[in-house]
Design a protein around this motif. Structure first.
Motif, mmCIF file in Angstrom:
data_model
loop_
_atom_site.group_PDB
_atom_site.id
_atom_site.type_symbol
_atom_site.label_atom_id
_atom_site.label_comp_id
_atom_site.label_asym_id
_atom_site.label_seq_id
_atom_site.Cartn_x
_atom_site.Cartn_y
_atom_site.Cartn_z
ATOM 1 N N GLY A 98 0.821 -1.211 0.000
ATOM 2 C CA GLY A 98 0.000 0.000 0.000
ATOM 3 C C GLY A 98 0.846 1.247 0.000
ATOM 4 N N CYS A 99 0.174 2.386 -0.123
ATOM 5 C CA CYS A 99 0.890 3.654 -0.254
ATOM 6 C C CYS A 99 -0.010 4.786 0.201
ATOM 7 N N ILE A 100 0.592 5.779 0.827
ATOM 8 C CA ILE A 100 -0.210 6.899 1.326
ATOM 9 C C ILE A 100 -0.602 7.876 0.210
ATOM 10 N N GLN A 138 -2.135 9.451 -3.270
ATOM 11 C CA GLN A 138 -3.484 9.305 -3.837
ATOM 12 C C GLN A 138 -3.455 9.631 -5.328
ATOM 13 N N CYS A 139 -2.577 8.950 -6.018
ATOM 14 C CA CYS A 139 -2.503 9.162 -7.463
ATOM 15 C C CYS A 139 -3.738 8.546 -8.101
ATOM 16 N N GLU A 140 -4.414 9.358 -8.894
ATOM 17 C CA GLU A 140 -5.703 8.898 -9.431
ATOM 18 C C GLU A 140 -5.538 7.690 -10.347
ATOM 19 N N TYR A 141 -4.438 7.630 -11.048
ATOM 20 C CA TYR A 141 -4.267 6.553 -12.027
ATOM 21 C C TYR A 141 -3.585 5.323 -11.430
ATOM 22 N N CYS A 142 -3.279 5.337 -10.124
ATOM 23 C CA CYS A 142 -2.390 4.328 -9.533
ATOM 24 C C CYS A 142 -2.839 2.891 -9.813
ATOM 25 N N TYR A 143 -1.883 2.048 -10.155
ATOM 26 C CA TYR A 143 -2.168 0.631 -10.419
ATOM 27 C C TYR A 143 -2.683 -0.081 -9.176
ATOM 28 N N THR A 188 10.291 5.280 -6.205
ATOM 29 C CA THR A 188 9.541 6.144 -5.291
ATOM 30 C C THR A 188 9.188 7.483 -5.926
ATOM 31 N N LYS A 189 8.169 8.103 -5.359
ATOM 32 C CA LYS A 189 7.867 9.495 -5.702
ATOM 33 C C LYS A 189 8.214 10.390 -4.516
ATOM 34 N N TYR A 190 8.668 9.801 -3.417
ATOM 35 C CA TYR A 190 8.842 10.559 -2.174
ATOM 36 C C TYR A 190 10.297 11.009 -2.009
HETATM 37 FE FE1 SF4 Z 1 1.615 5.650 -4.281
HETATM 38 FE FE2 SF4 Z 1 2.940 5.400 -6.549
HETATM 39 FE FE3 SF4 Z 1 0.394 4.654 -6.379
HETATM 40 FE FE4 SF4 Z 1 1.020 7.225 -6.333
HETATM 41 S S1 SF4 Z 1 1.331 5.802 -8.059
HETATM 42 S S2 SF4 Z 1 -0.450 6.187 -4.987
HETATM 43 S S3 SF4 Z 1 2.946 7.186 -5.203
HETATM 44 S S4 SF4 Z 1 2.118 3.712 -5.309
#
Ligand code: SF4
Length: 337
Positions: A86-88, A90-95, A169-171
């Motif tokens: 999981g991930c915090i 909130q990317c709308e397109y996230c897989y 990562t995006k962080y």
């Molecule tokens: Fe998290 Fe990456 Fe999904 Fe964005 S695309 S919600 S950063 S796992």
């Protein structure tokens, strides 16, 4: 740093030192804590799909990883390394939107040592170098201040001649990783995009400038590194914006460091299942998902996806080849799809 609205802790996790430490830390912070008898979660509120999504994203689950059989992770690595699920963001397109159920909480594991010991057995089975992916079902960085799982893993792989670790990562909270003795055995890739895409679709993630600054520090620290530019959207100003992104990257990274860098470019695509889920959770989404403006491509497993058409993809390919050729001629373009 991720400040969860509630923390769910499996009772078994309290038998581990890390479980105890986190329990105390969240207790001191006054965070709502729910103790779980098993790995089954409870107590995450929400009635509508949107609410459930939001509450899930604000929930941290602390557990013990039971299954130590790692999933394969072809073609980018041999196995997934399950440090976080999981991930915090909130990317709308996230897989992950179609993978983690209605309440997509982040789950961390307190038995990191057992997970790494298990990784050792996969490496002991042959002669070849085995690559483990740490971000197959997560972005592991936002919860790193709690678990230090990446820190342990990077240090572990530094001493494994036949093991390599990678994550994306995006962080940007990478400072604690910079001084580690990584020995070049961990590759850190950054997922980057234009400010317009980040602001429109990648909620709760760092800006383009901050990601570039973090990447630059990682490269300075000698880590093998790369960039994933994804998903690429062909909106009105896309060429200007992606050009600016690549130029900003080139300005931040000295030319003598370009040699080891990799680039992966992925155009936007979606499945019908993902589109329906996205529209449930983000009813006002402006993600371009009009089927008639896309080409339907049959997938390997019986479901198809909507991609840009052939001419658009060709234009995209030529554009990135030219721009990366201009600014990063020494780097390796892995693929543009
Ligand atoms: Fe998290 Fe990456 Fe999904 Fe964005 S695309 S919600 S950063 S796992």
């Amino acid at each position: 740093m991720f400040n969860p609205a509630r923390v769910l802790i499996e009772k078994e996790a309290l038998t581990y030192e890390l479980g105890q430490t986190l329990y105390k830390q969240f207790q001191d912070n006054g965070t709502d804590i729910i103790l779980l008898e098993s790995s089954r979660t409870k107590g995450i509120p929400g009635t509508s799909k949107k609410e459930k999504y939001q509450e899930g994203k604000n929930t941290l689950v602390i557990g013990v990883r039971k299954s130590l059989d790692f999933q394969t992770c072809k073609p980018s690595a041999h196995f997934q390394l399950p440090l976080v699920t999981g991930c915090i963001g909130q990317c709308e397109y996230c897989y992950l939107n179609t993978q983690l159920g209605d309440k997509p909480y982040t789950r961390v594991y307190v038995n990191i040592d057992a997970i790494l010991e298990r990784a050792k057995t996969y490496m002991d089975n042959g002669e070849e170098v085995i690559v483990f992916e740490g971000a197959a079902t997560s972005d592991p960085l936002p919860v790193e201040p709690y678990t230090h799982a990446l820190e342990k893993t990077i240090t572990f792989f530094a001493h494994e001649p036949r093991g390599r670790f990678r994550f994306v990562t995006k962080y940007t909270n990478i400072d604690d990783l910079l001084t580690l003795d990584h020995r070049g055995h961990t590759t850190i890739r950054f997922s980057i995009n234009t400010d317009k895409v980040i602001k429109s679709y990648e909620h709760r993630t760092p800006s383009m400038a901050n990601r570039i600054a973090a990447a630059s520090k990682v490269i300075d620290a000698g880590y093998p590194a790369g960039f994933i530019i994804a998903p690429v959207f062909l909106y009105e100003q896309w060429k200007t914006d992606y050009k600016q992104l690549i130029k900003a990257l080139a300005e931040a990274i000295p030319v003598d460091k370009h040699g080891g860098l990799t680039f992966e470019i992925i155009s936007h695509r979606y499945t019908t299942k993902a589109k329906n889920r996205i529209r449930d959770v983000f009813p006002d989404t402006t993600l371009p998902m009009e089927d008639e403006q896309r080409k339907f491509k049959y997938g390997q497993f019986g479901y198809g996806k909507y991609v840009y058409d052939k001419d658009q993809l060709q234009e995209l390919k030529i554009f990135f080849q030219e721009q990366l050729g201009l600014y990063f001629s020494r780097s390796d373009i892995k693929y543009i799809i």
